[in-house]
Motif scaffolding. Structure first.
Motif, PDB file in Angstrom:
ATOM      1  N   TRP A 340     -31.137 -21.407  17.814  1.00 20.25           N
ATOM      2  CA  TRP A 340     -30.088 -20.929  16.675  1.00 20.25           C
ATOM      3  C   TRP A 340     -30.453 -21.688  15.431  1.00 20.25           C
ATOM      4  O   TRP A 340     -30.215 -21.106  14.086  1.00 20.25           O
ATOM      5  N   LEU A 341     -30.860 -23.115  15.437  1.00 18.33           N
ATOM      6  CA  LEU A 341     -31.093 -23.752  14.107  1.00 18.33           C
ATOM      7  C   LEU A 341     -32.201 -23.204  13.367  1.00 18.33           C
ATOM      8  O   LEU A 341     -32.376 -22.977  12.421  1.00 18.33           O
ATOM      9  N   GLU A 342     -33.412 -22.832  14.363  1.00 21.19           N
ATOM     10  CA  GLU A 342     -34.578 -22.297  13.824  1.00 21.19           C
ATOM     11  C   GLU A 342     -34.441 -21.051  13.407  1.00 21.19           C
ATOM     12  O   GLU A 342     -35.163 -20.672  12.397  1.00 21.19           O
ATOM     13  N   ALA A 343     -33.424 -20.135  13.682  1.00 25.10           N
ATOM     14  CA  ALA A 343     -33.198 -18.742  13.173  1.00 25.10           C
ATOM     15  C   ALA A 343     -32.519 -18.936  11.895  1.00 25.10           C
ATOM     16  O   ALA A 343     -32.663 -18.072  11.096  1.00 25.10           O
ATOM     17  N   GLY A 344     -31.917 -19.908  11.463  1.00 31.68           N
ATOM     18  CA  GLY A 344     -31.136 -20.094  10.035  1.00 31.68           C
ATOM     19  C   GLY A 344     -29.943 -19.590  10.061  1.00 31.68           C
ATOM     20  O   GLY A 344     -29.427 -19.276   8.800  1.00 31.68           O
ATOM     21  N   THR A 345     -29.505 -19.036  11.110  1.00 36.74           N
ATOM     22  CA  THR A 345     -28.117 -18.368  11.039  1.00 36.74           C
ATOM     23  C   THR A 345     -26.976 -19.198  11.200  1.00 36.74           C
ATOM     24  O   THR A 345     -25.753 -18.923  11.441  1.00 36.74           O
ATOM     25  N   THR A 346     -26.994 -20.527  11.009  1.00 33.75           N
ATOM     26  CA  THR A 346     -25.956 -21.615  10.943  1.00 33.75           C
ATOM     27  C   THR A 346     -25.416 -21.773   9.904  1.00 33.75           C
ATOM     28  O   THR A 346     -24.534 -22.406   9.564  1.00 33.75           O
ATOM     29  N   ARG A 347     -26.019 -21.172   8.706  1.00 37.26           N
ATOM     30  CA  ARG A 347     -25.791 -21.480   7.251  1.00 37.26           C
ATOM     31  C   ARG A 347     -24.254 -21.472   6.827  1.00 37.26           C
ATOM     32  O   ARG A 347     -23.545 -21.888   5.963  1.00 37.26           O
ATOM     33  N   SER A 348     -23.589 -20.531   7.400  1.00 35.94           N
ATOM     34  CA  SER A 348     -22.131 -20.016   7.293  1.00 35.94           C
ATOM     35  C   SER A 348     -21.193 -20.630   8.257  1.00 35.94           C
ATOM     36  O   SER A 348     -20.077 -20.768   8.159  1.00 35.94           O
ATOM     37  N   LEU A 349     -21.708 -21.374   9.460  1.00 34.55           N
ATOM     38  CA  LEU A 349     -20.941 -21.813  10.466  1.00 34.55           C
ATOM     39  C   LEU A 349     -19.781 -23.193   9.939  1.00 34.55           C
ATOM     40  O   LEU A 349     -20.381 -24.113   9.159  1.00 34.55           O
ATOM     41  N   LEU A 350     -18.676 -22.870  10.097  1.00 38.49           N
ATOM     42  CA  LEU A 350     -17.417 -23.781   9.635  1.00 38.49           C
ATOM     43  C   LEU A 350     -16.892 -24.339  10.947  1.00 38.49           C
ATOM     44  O   LEU A 350     -16.246 -25.361  11.082  1.00 38.49           O
ATOM     45  N   ALA A 351     -16.784 -23.627  12.061  1.00 39.04           N
ATOM     46  CA  ALA A 351     -16.017 -24.213  13.126  1.00 39.04           C
ATOM     47  C   ALA A 351     -16.773 -24.001  14.389  1.00 39.04           C
ATOM     48  O   ALA A 351     -17.172 -22.976  14.519  1.00 39.04           O
ATOM     49  N   LEU A 352     -17.091 -24.846  15.365  1.00 37.85           N
ATOM     50  CA  LEU A 352     -17.676 -24.959  16.642  1.00 37.85           C
ATOM     51  C   LEU A 352     -17.050 -25.485  17.663  1.00 37.85           C
ATOM     52  O   LEU A 352     -16.447 -26.561  17.623  1.00 37.85           O
ATOM     53  N   ASP A 353     -17.091 -24.732  18.785  1.00 39.95           N
ATOM     54  CA  ASP A 353     -16.092 -25.227  20.152  1.00 39.95           C
ATOM     55  C   ASP A 353     -17.064 -25.136  21.301  1.00 39.95           C
ATOM     56  O   ASP A 353     -17.584 -24.016  21.607  1.00 39.95           O
ATOM     57  N   VAL A 354     -17.692 -26.184  21.865  1.00 44.13           N
ATOM     58  CA  VAL A 354     -18.599 -26.128  23.100  1.00 44.13           C
ATOM     59  C   VAL A 354     -17.735 -26.885  24.015  1.00 44.13           C
ATOM     60  O   VAL A 354     -18.405 -27.786  24.894  1.00 44.13           O
ATOM     61  N   ASP A 355     -16.590 -26.732  24.258  1.00 45.27           N
ATOM     62  CA  ASP A 355     -15.624 -27.453  25.454  1.00 45.27           C
ATOM     63  C   ASP A 355     -16.485 -27.295  26.830  1.00 45.27           C
ATOM     64  O   ASP A 355     -16.801 -26.024  27.018  1.00 45.27           O
TER      65      ASP A 355
END
Length: 515
Positions: A340-355
């Motif tokens: 995910w990091l290498e694809a560069g598609t995290t640039r808009s990410l504001l909220a992450l839940d990996v419970d």
């Protein structure tokens, strides 16, 4: 708490008898009592009370009764006593209330099954022209009233919530209202997921979704919550007619597999939010979606058992994802974060839940948060025994924009959590924090006599903090007492009756709320 009239008067009189310290001059308000307050001031005071409290105030005197029954205090009304609403003893009483007390001011109403009759609905349509939000609770129904004579229904509804029964078929009622609800923008159908017992019972399709979708072409938000008969064909039906659709939630509809997801996105070009927590999604269907062409920004696939391959394929192709909830998935591992990091598609990410993502390591999370932590508004790393205060302490300085943080696990750990240092780090790194939950077992929390200082720092520096949730125990009592001394009595809560979630950050959060 009921306060007698004479006590109210005495309190007001004592409050008015104030003398200035110098010169012995009397305050100009010395003879002012609560009885001399203007009606508009009383009205404003009453607006902070619940309707149950307002009804008690109406018994004080004739003047207070007149103010208490002002229609401006009755714009949002719940008549479900089991959910903080008022109890109305008879249909005649309700009809009188609609005519005299509610009238044109009424905007929102909740009705239980015993009050949902054609007479009541006729009266609401005739006397409450500005009614835009309605909740109809059929969940406890064993049979419906007779709606064969129903000829009218509120026509300006923008929001409709229907709580379904497990056994009562709704078509007799629904076909009477189809002609009145084509202006709906927000629809909630609430199932019986939370009431389901372990034994297998026969499932009934108690509401005809295929007919309903034809009557509601203007829907923006659809929430189908915990409905045991909803499947992919129902999603397909709504997508075929609702071109304005922005948000679709099918949480806990366990017959949904995702087989119509590709068609959903092809038809619903405005769809930005898709919530599928607890659905039985199949990876092959999810991978068929043209994610790169979609407008999706908010996605919940919690507890869906998607494969690692599917998660990588999806996350690397969604260009503007801002909200992801993907907890309780075995396939969500370090490889997913790296790709995910290498694809560069995290640039808009504001909220992450990996419970409860046990296959994520400390190192992978640290690398990921080092890159995206500064942009996050919400972060959930709960339910993982190996994620302790050490990882949080190492990344807190990166979470400068965080509004929501959830950490800890209810499992008893073999290590201690040094909560004083953690609180101090949160206070100094997250000035915009609004909601915080620590789920660690109270027996694992270690704190000292200096705890009050750390709590003081958190309280003073995090002025936007609305909710702090802790497991019930000694530390909870200390924190609660500290905030109460500073007159912030509603902030600290126990995990028994409160849970924090990243859902507060959803664009359509207010539209998704149902009672």
């Amino acid at each position: 708490m009921d306060i007698p009239t004479d006590v109210w008067g005495q309190l007001a009189l004592e409050a008015g008898q104030v003398y200035l310290s110098e010169g012995g001059m009397r305050s100009p308000f010395a003879n002012t009592t609560i009885e001399k307050l203007p009606d508009k001031v009383l009205l404003n005071i009453f607006s902070y009370l619940t309707h149950r409290e307002i009804c008690r105030m109406a018994t004080v005197c004739k003047r207070w009764r007149m103010v208490a029954y002002d229609t401006r205090l009755w714009t949002h009304v719940s008549l479900r006593p089991e959910i903080s609403g008022l109890h109305v003893g008879s249909l005649e009483s309700l009809l009188a209330l609609i005519s005299i007390r509610f009238g044109p001011s009424l905007r929102y109403i909740e009705l239980p099954i015993e009050l949902i009759t054609h007479t009541v609905l006729h009266e609401l349509a005739a006397k409450c022209p500005n009614l835009t939000h309605m909740l109809l609770d059929f969940s406890t129904a064993m049979q419906l009233h007779d709606f064969s004579e129903m000829q009218a229904f509120p026509t300006k509804l923008r929001y409709l919530c229907i709580c379904l029964s497990e056994v009562i078929f709704m078509e007799g009622f629904m076909r009477k209202i189809y002609n009145f609800i084509n202006g709906l923008e927000i629809l909630h159908l609430i199932g019986t997921y939370e009431k389901v017992e372990e034994e297998e019972e026969e499932i009934y399709e108690v509401i005809n979704v295929h007919k309903l979708k034809s009557a509601t072409p203007n829907l923006r938000v659809i929430n189908l919550y915990g409905i045991n008969f909803v499947d992919d064909s129902h999603i397909d039906a709504f997508s075929s007619n609702c071109i304005q659709l922005e948000c679709l939630a099918v949480n806990y509809c366990n017959k949904v597999t995702g087989s119509t997801m590709k068609t959903l996105f092809q038809r619903s070009r405005r769809l930005t939010c898709l919530l599928m927590n607890g659905c039985c999604l199949q990876s092959e269907y999810v991978m068929q979606v043209e994610w790169e062409k979609s407008a999706i920004q908010e996605l919940d696939v919690t507890a869906t058992d998607l494969s690692t391959e599917c998660l990588i394929d999806m996350l690397t192709r969604i260009p503007n994802l801002r909200f992801l909830s993907a907890g309780q998935i075995n396939g969500f591992n370090d490889t997913v974060l790296k790709a995910w990091l290498e694809a560069g598609t995290t640039r808009s990410l504001l909220a992450l839940d990996v419970d409860s993502s046990d296959n994520l390591s400390d190192d992978a999370l640290h690398r990921f948060l080092s890159r995206v932590g500064a942009q996050l508004y919400g972060l959930v790393l709960s339910g993982m025994p190996h994620i302790t205060d050490q990882l949080w302490q190492s990344v807190l300085q990166l979470l400068t924009n965080a509004k929501i943080l959830i950490m800890g696990t209810q499992e008893r750990l073999g290590v201690n959590i040094h909560v004083d240092q953690l609180m101090d780090g949160i206070a100094n790194s997250c000035p915009n924090l609004e909601r915080l939950e620590l789920r660690w077992d109270p027996e694992n929390l270690r704190f000292s006599d200096k705890s009050q200082k750390a709590i003081d720092v958190l309280r003073v520096k995090c002025l936007k903090l609305k909710c702090l949730v802790l497991s019930d125990g000694r530390y909870y009592e200390i924190v609660k007492a500290n905030f109460e001394r500073a007159d912030r009595t509603t902030v600290v809560r126990t995990s028994t009756n409160c849970r924090v979630s990243n859902y507060y950050l959803l664009s359509n959060y207010k539209d998704l709320i149902f009672n």
